[in-house]
Design an enzyme around this catalytic site. Sequence first.
Site, PDB file in Angstrom:
ATOM      1  CB  ALA A  57      -0.783   0.147   1.206  1.00 10.59           C
TER       2      ALA A  57
ATOM      3  CG  LEU B 206      -5.529  17.139   9.843  1.00  9.29           C
ATOM      4  CD1 LEU B 206      -5.112  18.683  10.057  1.00  9.29           C
ATOM      5  CD2 LEU B 206      -7.085  17.302   9.804  1.00  9.29           C
TER       6      LEU B 206
ATOM      7  CE1 TYR C 151      -4.243  10.565  19.781  1.00 13.79           C
ATOM      8  CE2 TYR C 151      -4.757  10.894  17.496  1.00 13.79           C
ATOM      9  CZ  TYR C 151      -4.056  10.550  18.405  1.00 13.79           C
ATOM     10  OH  TYR C 151      -2.825  10.363  17.884  1.00 13.79           O
TER      11      TYR C 151
END
Length: 251
Positions: free
Chosen positions: A11, A18, A49
Site C-alpha cells: 500500500a 493531518l 483522542y
Amino acid sequence: MTTSVSLGTGASMPIVGLGTWRASEGQVGQAVRAAILSGYRHIDGAFVYQNEAEVGAGLKAMMQQGVVKREELFIVSKAMEELVDCGLVKAIGVSNFNQQQIEAILNKPGLKYKPANNQIECHPYLTQEKLISYCHSKGISVTAYSPLGSPDRPWAKPDEPSLLEDPKIKAIASKHSKTSAQVLIRFHVQRNVAVIPKSSNPQRIKENFQVFDFELSAEDMKTILSFNRNFRGFKMEWASQHKDFPLNAEC
C-alpha cells in the site's frame, strides 16, 4: 517529487497527513474538511483522542459532497491483527516502539503480520536518525508525530526550546520564502518519513500541505539535523515504570 511512502504490504501512504490529537469537539470536523479541501488524503486518528466520531462525520460530509472518494483516503486509527483478518484494515503498525521491541516482534514465532509503520515523536530536536534508519532497513515506514514540536502541549515549560521560533529555522524559511512550519514538515518529506502536523486553523492546515514546491538543500538538511538534542515533548512519564517502557533506549 515524493508525495507518499510505501508500506511493506504494497500500500501507499500519503507522506503528509493531518494530525487530530487534541483537536477539540466542534473544531476537528472543520479541520478535517479544510484538510480534504486543501488536498490532504491522509488523516491520523485514534480512539483515545475521543474525537473519532467527529473526524468520521467530517470525512463522510466530504465524500457525500463528491469532494473525495473513500478509496482515495488513507485513514489511520490504532488497530490489531484481527482487523486485518476481517478485511477491515489493510495494514497495521506500531507506535513509540524502539529497535529492541521491533526486533522482538519480527522474531516472534508464527508472526502473521510484519509492522508496516512505526509512528514516533520526531522533529529537529529529536531527529531519531538511528531508529529511522533501522526501520527503513527492515522495510518499515516511519511517521513523525509532533513535527512542529507540539508547541501547544499543556505541560510545556517556559524555558523549553521552541522549534517554530528557532532563529536558524526562521532563516532557512526566509531563504525559501516559506514558513517555519513548512520547513519543518519538508524536513521529514525529504527523509522519506510521513508527517502528521496538527492544526485546527484552516489557513495553517492549507499552508502545512504546501511543501511540495520547494526543496531544502543538503546544507539546509545538515543544519537542521545538527539541532538534535534528544529533547522529547512527550516523555510519557506516566508509563515510565512499565516493564516495556520504550523511551529509555538509545533508539
